[in-house]
Scaffold this motif. Structure first.
Motif, mmCIF file in Angstrom:
data_model
loop_
_atom_site.group_PDB
_atom_site.id
_atom_site.type_symbol
_atom_site.label_atom_id
_atom_site.label_comp_id
_atom_site.label_asym_id
_atom_site.label_seq_id
_atom_site.Cartn_x
_atom_site.Cartn_y
_atom_site.Cartn_z
ATOM 1 N N CYS A 1 0.840 -1.220 0.000
ATOM 2 C CA CYS A 1 0.000 0.000 0.000
ATOM 3 C C CYS A 1 0.864 1.256 0.000
ATOM 4 C CB CYS A 1 -0.875 0.021 1.254
ATOM 5 S SG CYS A 1 -1.961 -1.404 1.382
ATOM 6 N N ARG A 2 0.336 2.280 -0.646
ATOM 7 C CA ARG A 2 0.993 3.590 -0.631
ATOM 8 C C ARG A 2 -0.007 4.625 -0.138
ATOM 9 N NH1 ARG A 2 2.476 5.039 -5.890
ATOM 10 N NH2 ARG A 2 1.029 3.452 -6.615
ATOM 11 N N PHE A 3 0.515 5.682 0.508
ATOM 12 C CA PHE A 3 -0.367 6.617 1.208
ATOM 13 C C PHE A 3 -0.095 8.066 0.797
ATOM 14 C CE2 PHE A 3 0.351 2.880 3.709
ATOM 15 C CZ PHE A 3 -0.906 2.552 4.194
ATOM 16 N N ILE A 4 -1.125 8.869 0.911
ATOM 17 C CA ILE A 4 -0.916 10.319 0.889
ATOM 18 C C ILE A 4 -1.618 10.878 2.121
ATOM 19 C CG2 ILE A 4 -2.855 10.682 -0.768
ATOM 20 C CD1 ILE A 4 -1.164 13.234 -1.646
ATOM 21 N N VAL A 5 -0.840 11.597 2.926
ATOM 22 C CA VAL A 5 -1.399 12.158 4.160
ATOM 23 C C VAL A 5 -1.707 13.632 3.924
ATOM 24 C CG1 VAL A 5 -0.998 12.609 6.610
ATOM 25 C CG2 VAL A 5 -0.044 10.553 5.536
ATOM 26 N N TRP A 6 -2.967 13.973 4.115
ATOM 27 C CA TRP A 6 -3.399 15.371 3.985
ATOM 28 C C TRP A 6 -3.257 16.044 5.342
ATOM 29 C CZ3 TRP A 6 -7.559 17.661 6.574
ATOM 30 C CH2 TRP A 6 -7.964 18.931 6.110
ATOM 31 N N MET A 7 -2.476 17.131 5.385
ATOM 32 C CA MET A 7 -2.253 17.838 6.647
ATOM 33 C C MET A 7 -3.124 19.087 6.686
ATOM 34 S SD MET A 7 1.822 17.252 6.364
ATOM 35 C CE MET A 7 2.425 17.969 7.877
ATOM 36 N N ALA A 8 -3.955 19.173 7.742
ATOM 37 C CA ALA A 8 -4.970 20.234 7.814
ATOM 38 C C ALA A 8 -4.327 21.605 8.014
ATOM 39 C CB ALA A 8 -5.925 19.940 8.959
ATOM 40 N N ILE A 9 -4.732 22.554 7.186
ATOM 41 C CA ILE A 9 -4.221 23.926 7.293
ATOM 42 C C ILE A 9 -5.252 24.874 6.652
ATOM 43 C CG2 ILE A 9 -2.908 23.816 5.107
ATOM 44 C CD1 ILE A 9 -0.728 25.470 6.471
ATOM 45 N N SER A 10 -5.303 26.113 7.140
ATOM 46 C CA SER A 10 -6.133 27.188 6.555
ATOM 47 C C SER A 10 -7.621 27.117 6.887
ATOM 48 C CB SER A 10 -6.005 27.234 5.030
ATOM 49 O OG SER A 10 -4.713 27.536 4.657
ATOM 50 N N GLY A 11 -8.376 28.031 6.280
ATOM 51 C CA GLY A 11 -9.821 28.134 6.510
ATOM 52 C C GLY A 11 -10.562 26.922 5.946
ATOM 53 N N LEU A 12 -11.811 26.819 6.322
ATOM 54 C CA LEU A 12 -12.576 25.614 5.989
ATOM 55 C C LEU A 12 -12.769 25.432 4.483
ATOM 56 C CD1 LEU A 12 -14.121 23.252 7.229
ATOM 57 C CD2 LEU A 12 -16.136 24.718 7.288
ATOM 58 N N GLY A 13 -13.001 26.532 3.775
ATOM 59 C CA GLY A 13 -13.187 26.435 2.322
ATOM 60 C C GLY A 13 -11.941 25.848 1.668
ATOM 61 N N ASN A 14 -10.799 26.386 2.059
ATOM 62 C CA ASN A 14 -9.536 25.864 1.536
ATOM 63 C C ASN A 14 -9.364 24.391 1.885
ATOM 64 O OD1 ASN A 14 -7.779 28.020 0.333
ATOM 65 N ND2 ASN A 14 -8.409 29.046 2.196
ATOM 66 N N ARG A 15 -9.721 24.041 3.096
ATOM 67 C CA ARG A 15 -9.510 22.662 3.528
ATOM 68 C C ARG A 15 -10.350 21.692 2.699
ATOM 69 N NH1 ARG A 15 -10.188 24.967 8.943
ATOM 70 N NH2 ARG A 15 -11.484 23.236 9.659
ATOM 71 N N ILE A 16 -11.594 22.039 2.449
ATOM 72 C CA ILE A 16 -12.448 21.142 1.662
ATOM 73 C C ILE A 16 -11.878 21.001 0.247
ATOM 74 C CG2 ILE A 16 -14.756 20.910 0.646
ATOM 75 C CD1 ILE A 16 -15.840 22.238 3.214
ATOM 76 N N MET A 17 -11.366 22.094 -0.284
ATOM 77 C CA MET A 17 -10.846 22.038 -1.658
ATOM 78 C C MET A 17 -9.533 21.273 -1.759
ATOM 79 S SD MET A 17 -12.183 25.416 -3.440
ATOM 80 C CE MET A 17 -10.759 26.294 -3.027
ATOM 81 N N THR A 18 -8.685 21.375 -0.733
ATOM 82 C CA THR A 18 -7.412 20.639 -0.817
ATOM 83 C C THR A 18 -7.624 19.146 -0.523
ATOM 84 O OG1 THR A 18 -6.863 21.258 1.471
ATOM 85 C CG2 THR A 18 -5.948 22.612 -0.278
ATOM 86 N N LEU A 19 -8.558 18.857 0.373
ATOM 87 C CA LEU A 19 -8.868 17.440 0.637
ATOM 88 C C LEU A 19 -9.387 16.772 -0.631
ATOM 89 C CD1 LEU A 19 -10.828 16.753 3.952
ATOM 90 C CD2 LEU A 19 -9.118 15.323 2.857
ATOM 91 N N THR A 20 -10.257 17.469 -1.310
ATOM 92 C CA THR A 20 -10.830 16.940 -2.549
ATOM 93 C C THR A 20 -9.732 16.732 -3.595
ATOM 94 O OG1 THR A 20 -12.777 18.203 -1.986
ATOM 95 C CG2 THR A 20 -12.691 17.364 -4.206
ATOM 96 N N SER A 21 -8.837 17.694 -3.691
ATOM 97 C CA SER A 21 -7.729 17.581 -4.653
ATOM 98 C C SER A 21 -6.838 16.393 -4.293
ATOM 99 C CB SER A 21 -6.873 18.860 -4.664
ATOM 100 O OG SER A 21 -7.653 20.005 -4.907
ATOM 101 N N ALA A 22 -6.548 16.257 -3.005
ATOM 102 C CA ALA A 22 -5.665 15.158 -2.571
ATOM 103 C C ALA A 22 -6.333 13.806 -2.840
ATOM 104 C CB ALA A 22 -5.329 15.295 -1.089
ATOM 105 N N PHE A 23 -7.645 13.756 -2.701
ATOM 106 C CA PHE A 23 -8.336 12.489 -2.972
ATOM 107 C C PHE A 23 -8.239 12.132 -4.455
ATOM 108 C CE2 PHE A 23 -12.252 10.033 -3.968
ATOM 109 C CZ PHE A 23 -11.904 8.887 -3.281
ATOM 110 N N VAL A 24 -8.412 13.105 -5.313
ATOM 111 C CA VAL A 24 -8.299 12.819 -6.755
ATOM 112 C C VAL A 24 -6.866 12.365 -7.072
ATOM 113 C CG1 VAL A 24 -8.455 13.791 -9.094
ATOM 114 C CG2 VAL A 24 -10.207 14.324 -7.389
ATOM 115 N N TYR A 25 -5.891 12.983 -6.413
ATOM 116 C CA TYR A 25 -4.502 12.545 -6.602
ATOM 117 C C TYR A 25 -4.360 11.081 -6.168
ATOM 118 C CZ TYR A 25 0.557 12.479 -6.612
ATOM 119 O OH TYR A 25 1.857 12.157 -6.889
ATOM 120 N N ALA A 26 -4.994 10.722 -5.054
ATOM 121 C CA ALA A 26 -4.944 9.326 -4.579
ATOM 122 C C ALA A 26 -5.597 8.384 -5.594
ATOM 123 C CB ALA A 26 -5.622 9.202 -3.216
ATOM 124 N N LEU A 27 -6.705 8.820 -6.192
ATOM 125 C CA LEU A 27 -7.352 7.988 -7.220
ATOM 126 C C LEU A 27 -6.428 7.785 -8.410
ATOM 127 C CD1 LEU A 27 -11.018 9.405 -7.569
ATOM 128 C CD2 LEU A 27 -10.307 7.302 -6.425
#
Ligand code: GDP
Length: 478
Positions: free
Chosen positions: A85-111
């Protein structure tokens, strides 16, 4: 209630994005099964290929998540040490809007890279959102070396930008790399968006990422991701729309705020207008004129009815009950007060009844304060039930609402000071329609993949990656 069901989406899987409730029963996540009932069906359908990738992902996450406990920063580990298995760890930073958008981006990267997305426990992700994957968790194991991880930063020797400098990727490494996609990232950090980077990074079982940028449009610039993204998202602009609906489900505490407000104020109106107002300027005088600018936009574009200013409201009868509801989402209450008073005191010229509502107004922004973030998340979701949206330039808060709803917003022109308002209106108008529903990647990569000493404009590389309406150097997907 049945009334809400009648308004909403009949398909409880959102076109196959979500597992049906029989397959993913989670008694602690009311929103997963309730949200669709309040929402009109999306005009965009997820592709069968995306759906199969999501089901594959769920299996991978289930198989791999517990392997994350084996991580240690000291070892030169390979994928085999973690059960393949390989992992990408999303580290929480910034306001909530930014966080939702970076989490979503990181998930697509994981896909795209067959990784598993793990989120750090900072900033209340667990309290704000449900677990998105069945029978497993996306949270970092409790035993994880958090302190070590939080020290990863722009000076860390494991930073991808250092490894990528001069594009002589070193092959020896500790089994992890730190990826920095911030507003402050440099030319080397953003080689993340260059060809060959995916194969280089594939030898690292662990990636740690800190980002305050919606970097998803940048993934289109990576030649290796191109075909796969097109297969997953044949309607390219829908990537955030589908993934945010798949991944983010408000926790029961937040859902309580959303559903009670919705049922009381929004459920029965025929048309819902969301006004997202965020003044980012320091000019106090601008705050005074801003409500009028928002109203002018809404009335000029016929998003809200005009009022008969010379008539007192009580003088007019025969109004259709509750035909339009307006949700004003803003940190400051002044906007709500002004707009509400206008429609309370004067009749509309077309006889429509306009109800104006606001769910919260904390006045100032706090970071890492759970009840504040819960209200912010509730506001984003309440906005996302709108049929028509007016959003503020530059604000990730508005981007999230627009992305969840799939509604192309009217974007307010960015006014910096009161003096420039007339000139800006003349040159740009008060507000303009968005060019797509995709959010904007503000600080775009400076593309110099071959170290030629000059950069290529990422807004000119692909016809469907264009500069944003509100941030001229930003990019978004068309
Ligand atoms: P951005 O700064 O507009 O890009 O949006 P972010 O979400 O990244 O950061 C803004 C923060 O300010 C949010 O996380 C909220 O905490 C707060 N905020 C801004 N606008 C609103 C609003 O309309 N309602 C609520 N409840 N909070 C807001």
């Amino acid at each position: 209630t049945e009334e809400f069901v009648a308004q909403g989406e009949a398909d409880n899987t959102l076109g196959g994005l979500l597992l049906s409730p029989e397959l993913f029963e989670d008694s602690r996540c009311i929103s997963r099964s309730r949200e669709y009932q309040l929402r009109k069906p999306s005009t965009f359908k997820p592709s069968p290929y995306l759906i199969s990738k999501l089901r594959d992902y769920e299996r991978r996450h289930l198989k791999c998540a517990h392997e994350a406990k084996k991580f240690s920063p000291q070892t030169n580990a390979t994928e085999q040490d973690f059960g393949g298995c390989r992992f990408i760890v999303w580290m929480a930073i910034s306001g909530l809007g930014n966080r939702i958008m970076t989490l979503t981006s990181a998930f697509v990267y994981a896909l795209l890279t067959n990784r598993v997305l793990i989120v750090d426990r900072g900033l209340g992700t667990d309290e704000l959102f449900c677990e998105p994957f069945p029978s497993t968790s996306w949270l970092l194991p409790e035993s994880f070396p958090n302190e070590w991880m939080n020290n990863l930063g722009s000076n860390s020797t494991s930073k991808f930008g250092f490894l990528a400098r001069n594009f002589t990727f070193t092959s020896s490494h500790n089994g992890y790399s730190y990826i920095d996609i911030m507003h402050s990232s440099d030319k080397d950090d953003t080689k993340f968006f260059c060809a060959n980077c995916p194969s280089y990074l594939s030898s690292f079982p662990w990636l740690f990422m800190r980002s305050n940028q919606y970097f998803l449009p940048g993934l289109h610039l990576v030649p290796e991701f191109h075909d796969e993204l097109d297969k997953m998202f044949p309607e390219r602009q829908t990537v955030f729309h589908h993934i945010v609906r798949y991944l983010m489900h408000p926790s029961d505490a937040v859902w309580g705020l959303i559903s009670s407000f919705y049922e009381t104020h929004l459920a029965n109106s025929q048309h819902k207008v969301g006004l997202q107002i965020r003044v980012l300027s320091d000019d106090p005088a601008l705050l005074e004129v801003f409500p009028d600018l928002v109203l002018k936009c809404a009335q000029e574009k016929k998003l809200l009815p005009d009022v008969a200013l010379n008539t007192n409201n009580s003088a007019v009868g025969n109004q259709i009950s509750n035909s339009v509801s307006v949700l004003v989402a803003s940190l400051r209450v002044v906007f709500y007060n002004r707009i509400r008073e206008l429609y309370l005191n004067h009749p509309t010229t077309d006889g429509q009844q306009v109800g104006v509502y606001t769910a919260s107004h904390d006045e100032v922004q706090f970071l890492n304060f759970l009840s504040h973030d819960m209200k912010a998340l509730a506001d984003m979701y309440l906005l996302s039930f709108s049929d028509t949206l007016v959003t503020t330039s530059w604000s990730t808060f508005g981007y999230v609402a627009q992305g969840i709803s799939g509604v192309n917003p009217w974007i307010l022109t960015k006014f910096d000071t009161t003096d420039t308002v007339p000139e800006y209106i003349k040159n740009y108008g008060i507000c303009n329609r968005g060019i797509s529903i995709d959010p904007c990647f503000h600080n775009t990569p400076q593309m110099d993949c071959e170290n030629r000493g000059w950069t290529t404009d990422p807004g000119k590389m692909l016809p469907y990656i264009q500069h944003c309406e509100d941030v001229p150097w930003g990019i978004k997907i068309m």
